[in-house]
Design an enzyme around this catalytic site. Structure first.
Site, PDB file in Angstrom:
ATOM      1  N   GLU A 178       0.994 -14.534 -21.085  1.00 15.05           N
ATOM      2  CA  GLU A 178       1.477 -14.483 -19.705  1.00 15.05           C
ATOM      3  C   GLU A 178       1.623 -15.870 -19.094  1.00 15.05           C
ATOM      4  OE1 GLU A 178      -1.137 -12.035 -17.349  1.00 15.05           O
ATOM      5  OE2 GLU A 178      -2.928 -12.776 -18.332  1.00 15.05           O
ATOM      6  N   ASN A 204       4.255  -9.717 -15.515  1.00 15.69           N
ATOM      7  CA  ASN A 204       4.088  -9.985 -14.078  1.00 15.69           C
ATOM      8  C   ASN A 204       3.777 -11.465 -13.864  1.00 15.69           C
ATOM      9  OD1 ASN A 204       4.206  -7.238 -14.094  1.00 15.69           O
ATOM     10  ND2 ASN A 204       2.056  -6.902 -13.638  1.00 15.69           N
ATOM     11  N   ARG A 232       4.420 -14.292  -7.328  1.00 12.21           N
ATOM     12  CA  ARG A 232       4.686 -12.858  -7.435  1.00 12.21           C
ATOM     13  C   ARG A 232       4.323 -12.076  -6.182  1.00 12.21           C
ATOM     14  NH1 ARG A 232       0.307 -10.855 -12.034  1.00 12.21           N
ATOM     15  NH2 ARG A 232       0.069  -8.915 -10.928  1.00 12.21           N
ATOM     16  N   HIS A 242       0.819  -1.215   0.000  1.00 13.48           N
ATOM     17  CA  HIS A 242       0.000   0.000   0.000  1.00 13.48           C
ATOM     18  C   HIS A 242       0.850   1.260   0.000  1.00 13.48           C
ATOM     19  CE1 HIS A 242      -3.658  -2.083   0.518  1.00 13.48           C
ATOM     20  NE2 HIS A 242      -3.497  -2.418   1.781  1.00 13.48           N
ATOM     21  N   CYS A 288       2.560  -5.158 -21.370  1.00 20.95           N
ATOM     22  CA  CYS A 288       1.824  -4.356 -20.389  1.00 20.95           C
ATOM     23  C   CYS A 288       2.158  -4.746 -18.949  1.00 20.95           C
ATOM     24  CB  CYS A 288       0.317  -4.425 -20.638  1.00 20.95           C
ATOM     25  SG  CYS A 288      -0.347  -6.080 -20.450  1.00 20.95           S
TER      26      CYS A 288
HETATM   27  C1  PEP Z   1       0.682  -9.180 -16.044  1.00 16.68           C
HETATM   28  O1  PEP Z   1       0.453 -10.301 -15.579  1.00 16.68           O
HETATM   29  O2  PEP Z   1       1.805  -8.791 -16.415  1.00 16.68           O
HETATM   30  C2  PEP Z   1      -0.409  -8.199 -16.172  1.00 16.68           C
HETATM   31  C3  PEP Z   1      -0.229  -7.059 -16.794  1.00 16.68           C
HETATM   32  O3  PEP Z   1      -1.593  -8.506 -15.592  1.00 16.68           O
HETATM   33  P1  PEP Z   1      -1.896  -8.422 -14.018  1.00 16.68           P
HETATM   34  O4  PEP Z   1      -0.739  -7.737 -13.357  1.00 16.68           O
HETATM   35  O5  PEP Z   1      -3.187  -7.687 -13.894  1.00 16.68           O
HETATM   36  O6  PEP Z   1      -2.018  -9.878 -13.677  1.00 16.68           O
HETATM   37 MG    MG Z   2      -1.565 -11.068 -15.406  1.00 16.27          MG
END
Ligand code: PEP
Ligand code: MG
Length: 594
Positions: free
Chosen positions: A435, A458, A469, A193, A506
């Site tokens: 992903e 991510n 993660r 946060h 992204c």
């Molecule tokens: C990702 O997994 O890189 C992504 C952009 O989606 P999120 O972070 O919402 O899982």
């Molecule tokens: Mg994702």
């Protein structure tokens, strides 16, 4: 006095020089007092008043944060109100007072203890973190009963650097732009946060600074470097002079960077990259445009489902997507369809408890499992596409069959709309997120089924390297530059280009300036990131040539470990952009004295 240098993780860039305010980790504790039975009703009345006061305070903080920082940050406090309003809390505490004839503060403490312990035992890192919400609410009630002041009181406005073990959401409420210069905490990561709020307020912040509280006293002079991830306590005149100059320089760069927002992200030799923004709420569109976003590369639509007991209706979806499309046009917006499960949970979608939610029924799997829910979202996006350029993107695609199944539903929905004479963009582009490693490996096959790819690093890194993660214990193994990750990125880009489709990234990696040159060299057509990162990424792209980027890419592919790649990349980037790239990899290390 000797200067002490501490290293942590820089999560919000910039230099701050000020006086320390150490937030004591000491939590309020209540002593057990046995009451005469005649005093029980008065004690229950005292509890009721404390609960009401607590509720009022949280609502006030929430309102202030929502108006100063943004509605989405205000929603962090919805969890607190839910805990407070849980009937069990009030009822159990009243029962405890009646049964044991004890004071209200002690009863609250005892009732909350098993809840705290239950949260501590949860293995899932995200849910375990929610314990701090329970603590935050519990501490507030206790302070109200004990007549203690709320947590942080800033006397030296505009001079203060907060140093704390951890900052609770209530503490971060004190982070008003004009009163706090910087934040250093012992715990936390990039997605805690306090890190999110500091970035959004553009306050320099360093987290994960081991045992900093034990080494700083109130009023000590502190320098905080949010780019390098450094905290320097009691610096001498020479160090101070150096950092005053660095701060001035960075402030100047920030002002000039901002002007770059309106310019295209084009290399010196004319290679053009589209730089777009990731958003979670429509309220972020203004910030995205102000920082120079050429579109929305990732609109995480699942936030529409959060903090509500029921599912959003097709009309609610439509109203939001239409507003976004109209606001951003002529710039395109990619709406990612529902991505639930894993670390994202909604109360309206009842999922069976899973051993491994990140590998469970989530995202596109869940949507294909509940076609009626999915169709409503697809209809809404299509209808809104008549009002501005929208694109559809499916999350967590693992293979061709999923894309085909989703496209078949989309096809049916389009036919219904055509039949009903409802307008929509007949040529709407449809993309797949890459992903999951399986999708990266068969990117050539997937590229025949969609109009574009967007790489979600991510998750791709988490699944490729088997690193949760949200688990801070293995965070050191979360390596975006692992040769396996780089090879997957290269496979995905070339598969896309071979089939004549464009490819974006992204995930968080896209907005980190360290990777700018590498990602251009790999051939990404679009990079989508948190809005505040856009000007710097544009600056990097505008000062290199495509061939320099491609050449660096080739050299990096010769390295065998993530550390070797990082060393080479950091060296290269620091020689070109010394003011923006930190010299050392972020990580934890002990204090050193000068
Ligand atoms: C990702 O997994 O890189 C992504 C952009 O989606 P999120 O972070 O919402 O899982
Ligand atoms: Mg994702």
């Amino acid at each position: 006095m000797t200067a002490q240098v501490f290293r942590g993780i820089g999560v919000s860039p910039g230099v701050a020089i000020g006086r320390a305010l150490v937030i004591e980790a000491r939590r309020p504790r209540a002593k057990r007092e046995v009451l005469d039975p005649s005093r029980v009703p008065a004690e229950i009345a005292r509890l009721t008043k404390a609960l009401e006061d607590t509720r009022r305070q949280i609502t006030e903080v929430q309102g202030r944060i929502a108006s100063e920082v943004g509605a989405q940050y205000g929603r962090i406090f919805d969890a607190h109100l839910l805990i407070l309003e849980d009937r069990l809390l009030a009822e159990e505490t009243v029962k405890y007072i009646q049964a044991q004839h004890v004071n209200a503060e002690y009863a609250v403490q005892e009732v909350l203890e098993p809840v705290r312990q239950a949260f501590s035992r949860i293995e899932d890192g995200y849910l375990r973190e929610r314990r701090s919400d329970v603590d935050d609410v519990g501490d507030r009630i206790l302070r109200n009963l004990l007549g203690q002041r709320p947590t942080i009181h800033i006397e030296r406005r505009g001079e203060t650097i907060l140093v704390a073990r951890d900052l609770t959401p209530s503490d971060t409420a004190a982070l008003q732009r004009e009163s706090i210069l910087g934040v250093a905490t012992e715990t936390g990561g990039r997605t805690s946060h306090s890190a999110i709020m500091a970035r959004s307020l553009e306050i320099p912040a360093v987290v994960g600074v081991e045992s900093i509280c034990a080494h700083v006293k109130n009023q000590d002079t502190v320098i905080l470097d949010g780019l390098e991830g450094l905290v320097i306590v009691t610096p001498d005149r020479e160090i101070l002079g150096h950092y005053h100059a660095r701060k001035q320089h960075l402030d100047y760069l920030g002002r000039t960077l901002h002007k770059l927002g309106s310019l295209p992200a084009e290399t010196v030799d004319g290679y053009r990259v589209r730089v777009t923004a990731n958003i979670e709420f429509p309220a972020e569109l203004a910030q995205a445009k102000a920082h120079g976003a050429e579109g929305i590369g990732l609109y995480r639509s699942e936030f529409l489902y959060l903090d509500r007991p029921d599912l959003p209706t097709e009309e609610e979806h439509f109203a939001v997507y239409r507003a976004v499309a109209e606001d951003m046009q002529p710039r395109p917006t990619i709406v990612r369809t529902l991505d639930f499960g894993g670390d994202k949970l909604a109360s309206a979608i009842h999922l069976a408890t899973e051993e491994n939610p990140s590998l469970g029924l989530r995202a596109i799997r869940l949507c294909l499992h509940r076609p009626e829910m999915f169709r409503g979202q697809l209809r809404a996006i299509l209808r809104a596409s008549a009002f501005g350029p929208l694109r559809i993107m499916y999350p967590m695609i693992s293979g061709v069959a999923e894309v085909r199944a989703a496209n078949a539903l989309l096809h049916e929905v389009k036919a219904e709309l055509t039949e009903a004479g409802i307008p929509f963009d007949k040529a709407i582009q449809v993309g797949a997120m890459i992903e999951i490693p399986s999708a990266a490996v068969i990117a050539d096959l997937l590229a025949r089924e969609v109009d574009f790819f967007s790489v979600g690093t991510n998750d791709l890194i988490q699944y490729a390297l088997a690193i949760d993660r949200v688990n801070e214990q293995v965070a050191y193994l979360y390596e975006p530059l692992h040769p396996a990750v780089l090879r997957m990125l290269r496979t995905v880009v070339s598969a896309a280009h071979n089939e004549g489709i464009w490819v974006s990234m992204c995930g968080e990696m896209a907005g980190d300036p360290l990777y700018g040159l590498l990602l251009v060299g790999l051939g990404f057509d679009e990079l989508s990131m948190t809005p505040a990162s856009i000007p710097l990424v544009k600056r990097i792209i505008r000062s290199i040539t495509y061939s320099q980027a491609a050449d660096l890419g080739h050299r990096l592919f010769g390295c065998a470990t993530a550390q070797e790649v990082e060393q080479l990349l950091r060296q290269e980037m620091r020689s070109r952009f010394p003011e923006y790239i930190s010299s050392a990899p972020s990580g934890h290390s002990r204090a050193s004295s000068d």
